[in-house]
Design a protein around this motif. Structure first.
Motif, PDB file in Angstrom:
ATOM      1  N   MET A   1       0.844  -1.183   0.000  1.00  0.00           N
ATOM      2  CA  MET A   1       0.000   0.000   0.000  1.00  0.00           C
ATOM      3  C   MET A   1       0.886   1.241   0.000  1.00  0.00           C
ATOM      4  N   LYS A   2       0.418   2.236  -0.699  1.00  0.00           N
ATOM      5  CA  LYS A   2       1.075   3.537  -0.651  1.00  0.00           C
ATOM      6  C   LYS A   2       0.364   4.355   0.424  1.00  0.00           C
ATOM      7  N   LEU A   3       1.094   5.297   1.010  1.00  0.00           N
ATOM      8  CA  LEU A   3       0.469   6.130   2.022  1.00  0.00           C
ATOM      9  C   LEU A   3       0.998   7.545   1.954  1.00  0.00           C
ATOM     10  N   ILE A   4       0.157   8.462   2.397  1.00  0.00           N
ATOM     11  CA  ILE A   4       0.518   9.871   2.514  1.00  0.00           C
ATOM     12  C   ILE A   4      -0.351  10.449   3.628  1.00  0.00           C
ATOM     13  N   GLY A   5       0.206  11.378   4.366  1.00  0.00           N
ATOM     14  CA  GLY A   5      -0.548  12.016   5.430  1.00  0.00           C
ATOM     15  C   GLY A   5      -0.978  13.417   5.037  1.00  0.00           C
ATOM     16  N   LEU A   6      -2.081  13.856   5.597  1.00  0.00           N
ATOM     17  CA  LEU A   6      -2.487  15.254   5.556  1.00  0.00           C
ATOM     18  C   LEU A   6      -2.306  15.761   6.974  1.00  0.00           C
ATOM     19  N   ALA A   7      -1.368  16.677   7.157  1.00  0.00           N
ATOM     20  CA  ALA A   7      -1.034  17.152   8.497  1.00  0.00           C
ATOM     21  C   ALA A   7      -1.279  18.650   8.579  1.00  0.00           C
ATOM     22  N   GLY A   8      -1.815  19.070   9.680  1.00  0.00           N
ATOM     23  CA  GLY A   8      -2.051  20.494   9.899  1.00  0.00           C
ATOM     24  C   GLY A   8      -2.741  20.697  11.229  1.00  0.00           C
ATOM     25  N   TRP A   9      -2.796  21.952  11.626  1.00  0.00           N
ATOM     26  CA  TRP A   9      -3.450  22.297  12.879  1.00  0.00           C
ATOM     27  C   TRP A   9      -4.962  22.162  12.735  1.00  0.00           C
ATOM     28  N   SER A  10      -5.648  22.049  13.844  1.00  0.00           N
ATOM     29  CA  SER A  10      -7.105  22.000  13.852  1.00  0.00           C
ATOM     30  C   SER A  10      -7.651  23.251  13.161  1.00  0.00           C
ATOM     31  N   GLY A  11      -8.630  23.064  12.314  1.00  0.00           N
ATOM     32  CA  GLY A  11      -9.242  24.189  11.612  1.00  0.00           C
ATOM     33  C   GLY A  11      -8.565  24.552  10.303  1.00  0.00           C
ATOM     34  N   ALA A  12      -7.521  23.810   9.925  1.00  0.00           N
ATOM     35  CA  ALA A  12      -6.810  24.111   8.678  1.00  0.00           C
ATOM     36  C   ALA A  12      -7.582  23.643   7.447  1.00  0.00           C
ATOM     37  N   GLY A  13      -8.483  22.684   7.613  1.00  0.00           N
ATOM     38  CA  GLY A  13      -9.268  22.200   6.488  1.00  0.00           C
ATOM     39  C   GLY A  13      -8.901  20.805   6.016  1.00  0.00           C
ATOM     40  N   LYS A  14      -8.277  20.014   6.887  1.00  0.00           N
ATOM     41  CA  LYS A  14      -7.864  18.661   6.502  1.00  0.00           C
ATOM     42  C   LYS A  14      -9.060  17.797   6.088  1.00  0.00           C
ATOM     43  N   THR A  15     -10.085  17.771   6.916  1.00  0.00           N
ATOM     44  CA  THR A  15     -11.238  16.917   6.620  1.00  0.00           C
ATOM     45  C   THR A  15     -11.969  17.399   5.378  1.00  0.00           C
ATOM     46  N   THR A  16     -12.151  18.701   5.251  1.00  0.00           N
ATOM     47  CA  THR A  16     -12.820  19.249   4.062  1.00  0.00           C
ATOM     48  C   THR A  16     -12.027  18.890   2.814  1.00  0.00           C
ATOM     49  N   LEU A  17     -10.714  19.071   2.868  1.00  0.00           N
ATOM     50  CA  LEU A  17      -9.880  18.723   1.725  1.00  0.00           C
ATOM     51  C   LEU A  17      -9.976  17.233   1.426  1.00  0.00           C
ATOM     52  N   LEU A  18      -9.903  16.414   2.444  1.00  0.00           N
ATOM     53  CA  LEU A  18      -9.942  14.961   2.248  1.00  0.00           C
ATOM     54  C   LEU A  18     -11.249  14.529   1.591  1.00  0.00           C
ATOM     55  N   THR A  19     -12.358  15.089   2.009  1.00  0.00           N
ATOM     56  CA  THR A  19     -13.642  14.705   1.410  1.00  0.00           C
ATOM     57  C   THR A  19     -13.761  15.198  -0.031  1.00  0.00           C
ATOM     58  N   ARG A  20     -13.008  16.196  -0.406  1.00  0.00           N
ATOM     59  CA  ARG A  20     -12.970  16.653  -1.796  1.00  0.00           C
ATOM     60  C   ARG A  20     -11.951  15.840  -2.612  1.00  0.00           C
ATOM     61  N   LEU A  21     -10.905  15.350  -1.960  1.00  0.00           N
ATOM     62  CA  LEU A  21      -9.879  14.546  -2.636  1.00  0.00           C
ATOM     63  C   LEU A  21     -10.379  13.153  -3.012  1.00  0.00           C
ATOM     64  N   LEU A  22     -11.145  12.541  -2.130  1.00  0.00           N
ATOM     65  CA  LEU A  22     -11.566  11.151  -2.345  1.00  0.00           C
ATOM     66  C   LEU A  22     -12.275  10.951  -3.687  1.00  0.00           C
ATOM     67  N   PRO A  23     -13.235  11.795  -4.077  1.00  0.00           N
ATOM     68  CA  PRO A  23     -13.847  11.603  -5.395  1.00  0.00           C
ATOM     69  C   PRO A  23     -12.855  11.829  -6.546  1.00  0.00           C
TER      70      PRO A  23
END
Length: 169
Positions: A1-23
């Protein structure tokens, strides 16, 4: 498996970005799973449900299954929090695992940064950051994509996803 992290402070938009990246990744034929670190006490179960009653009664693990999904809940009951490698080892093989959180762990990461939060950049202190997704261009020579351009961030994700076998944690 390949892996990559999305790292940032709370409120940076990690979850929002991730939900836009998945599609975006799905359209490219990439099978993706995610591993999310919860900073707060969380529960996937609900009081009063049978599975909740099982855990409350002392079960160390409760597996709930239906024709649509299954979930395994494990109570730590004072045991240390499992590390990232342990958790990754519990996941089924896919093309790519995107890790949200675990910013202090050693794995390849894309920093997610939002200027209005007023938080410091992570990349000066974290050599595992391979690229940046932000609403402002960083003042360093790292690959960068605008936070609101999910397809461009998907390009970065695929460019810097590392083979798990080569990952040195």
């Amino acid at each position: 498996m390949k892996l990559i992290g999305l790292a940032g402070w709370s409120g940076a938009g990690k979850t929002t970005l991730l939900t836009r990246l998945l599609p975006c990744l799905a359209r490219r034929g990439i099978g993706v799973s995610t591993l999310k670190h919860a900073h707060h006490r969380f529960d996937v179960d609900q009081p009063g449900k049978d599975s909740w009653k099982h855990r409350e009664a002392g079960a160390q693990q409760v597996l709930v299954a239906s024709g649509q999904r299954w979930a395994l809940m494990t109570e730590l009951r004072g045991a240390p929090e499992p590390d990232l490698r342990f958790l990754l080892g519990r996941m089924s093989p896919v093309d790519l695992v995107i890790i949200e959180g675990f910013k202090r762990d050693t794995h390849p990461k894309i920093e997610v940064h939002r200027a209005e939060n007023g938080k410091p950049w992570l990349h000066p202190e974290d050599p595992q950051i391979m690229a940046v997704a932000s609403d402002v261009r960083p003042q360093v020579d790292l690959p960068w994509a605008r936070l609101d351009e999910a397809e461009a961030v998907a390009d970065l994700v695929l460019r810097f996803a590392a083979d798990a076998a080569a990952w040195r944690g």
